[in-house]
Design an enzyme around this catalytic site. Structure first.
Site, PDB file in Angstrom:
ATOM      1  CD  GLN A 156       8.774  48.752   5.121  1.00  0.00           C
ATOM      2  OE1 GLN A 156       7.791  49.388   4.749  1.00  0.00           O
ATOM      3  NE2 GLN A 156       8.721  47.893   6.122  1.00  0.00           N
TER       4      GLN A 156
ATOM      5  CG  ASP B  53      19.098  53.391   8.697  1.00  0.00           C
ATOM      6  OD1 ASP B  53      18.111  53.968   8.208  1.00  0.00           O
ATOM      7  OD2 ASP B  53      19.045  52.689   9.718  1.00  0.00           O
TER       8      ASP B  53
ATOM      9  CG  HIS C 110      15.142  54.137  11.223  1.00  0.00           C
ATOM     10  ND1 HIS C 110      14.734  54.230  12.541  1.00  0.00           N
ATOM     11  CD2 HIS C 110      16.446  53.754  11.270  1.00  0.00           C
ATOM     12  CE1 HIS C 110      15.737  53.908  13.339  1.00  0.00           C
ATOM     13  NE2 HIS C 110      16.794  53.628  12.600  1.00  0.00           N
TER      14      HIS C 110
ATOM     15  CD  GLU D 263      15.185  20.662  23.128  1.00  0.00           C
ATOM     16  OE1 GLU D 263      14.412  21.512  23.625  1.00  0.00           O
ATOM     17  OE2 GLU D 263      14.778  19.582  22.650  1.00  0.00           O
TER      18      GLU D 263
ATOM     19  CD  GLU E 139      11.863  22.349  20.632  1.00  0.00           C
ATOM     20  OE1 GLU E 139      11.433  22.809  21.713  1.00  0.00           O
ATOM     21  OE2 GLU E 139      12.149  21.152  20.463  1.00  0.00           O
TER      22      GLU E 139
END
Length: 342
Positions: free
Chosen positions: A28, A82, A107, A226, A230
């Protein structure tokens, strides 16, 4: 309905003649500093000696220690993790906060949970892009931006709102839209999203699905594909088009399974558990536990992390990802536009 602010809604030249210190040069900090600089803002960077210090210099910034940067700047944006902020604030920022300066965060954790208690004679506000640093930077370079939040905690000068919006504009946020919130709302919703859905909830769901298949005798490799691999395909559709758009793009069989089986997995009991998670965030229980955990050098955190890293889904995943060089190429591309966290 929330009001959204765009470039045309924001006063011009609010930051003119003011120096902004970006404290920290991770993902950031890197994006904020470069975007502000290219928006014509006088930016300096405050960071400790190391890779980030060198990187900031190479990027063309004036770089100082945190204390020196805080002393020189009228607006001080704290972009450290933080768990580091309170210590750095007490040691290097607090004494440099003279009347009328602005203390800014991306934040609200440390202010909302009173780990940082700003002096009464400075403005305190929050500007939080809703995306990672590399995206904040890339979209800015493309002439666009990432939506952002802003919140006012203290307005001593009567200009905190204008400064917050001008800062959001400077990093490109007002190209996409800037929404107003509060420190309380930003902090609590952000923590809840991480814990119940994006990180904690999703990780637990993926792992439970993987374990259900492998315990039933299915090959771990198929279970990985699975239940984890995906996932990106579905999340990308949700990200681009929402839940309805995702459902439009999948097969009717998958959509029917979504409708009839999803509520069996995430049922009323799960929602009640989510409410308990939110309650622990709201009453400060989570914050207290995390603060204490850091004070004693993270014994539980490190033990859980080590155990999770050796779960079967990780072992199988490491092998399968070797078969998919395109996955690593995407990771390398992202790393080019990011730098090491402080």
């Amino acid at each position: 309905m929330v009001k959204v602010y765009y470039n045309g809604d924001i006063k011009e030249n609010v930051l003119a003649g003011k120096t902004v210190a970006v404290i920290g040069y991770g993902s950031q900090g890197h994006a904020h500093a470069l975007n502000l600089k290219e928006s014509g803002v006088d930016v300096i960077v405050g960071v400790r000696q190391g890779k980030s210090f060198t990187q900031a210099q190479e990027d063309g910034h004036k770089v100082f220690s945190v204390k020196e940067a805080a002393a020189q700047a009228e607006i001080i944006m704290v972009l450290l993790p933080d768990e580091q902020q309170q210590k750095v604030y007490e040691a290097e920022i607090k004494d440099e906060l003279t009347a009328g300066k602005s203390l800014v965060f991306a934040h609200g954790f440390n202010v909302h949970f009173h780990q940082i208690v700003p002096p009464a004679d400075v403005d305190v506000f929050l500007v939080a892009p809703k995306g990672p640093g590399h995206l904040v930077r890339r979209t800015y370079e493309q002439g666009a931006g990432v939506p952002a939040l802003f919140a006012i905690y203290q307005d001593v000068t009567g200009e905190a709102r204008d400064k917050a919006l001008a800062y959001a504009k400077g990093i490109g946020g007002a190209r996409a839209g800037v929404l107003e919130t509060t420190f309380k709302e930003e902090t609590e919703t952000d923590l809840f999203g991480e814990q119940a859905v994006l990180c904690g909830g999703l990780s637990a769901l993926v792992k439970a699905g993987f374990e259900t298949l492998t315990e039933a005798g299915y090959q771990p490799e198929l279970a990985y594909f699975e239940c984890l691999h995906e996932l990106k395909l579905i999340v990308d559709l949700m990200y681009e088009e929402g839940l309805a758009g995702m459902r439009y793009s999948i097969s009717d069989t998958a959509q029917w399974g979504d409708f009839v089986s999803g509520p069996r997995v995430v049922d009323a009991k799960v929602k009640e558990s989510m409410k308990e998670v939110l309650k622990d965030i709201q009453n400060g229980t989570f914050a207290k536990e995390w603060i204490v955990e850091n004070q004693v050098n993270r014994p539980r955190f490190n033990a859980i992390n080590a155990s999770e890293n050796e779960h079967q889904i990780e072992v199988v995943g490491r092998k399968l990802r070797e078969m998919m060089p395109f996955v690593k190429q995407g990771k390398k591309k992202e790393a080019v536009v990011s730098v090491a966290q402080n």
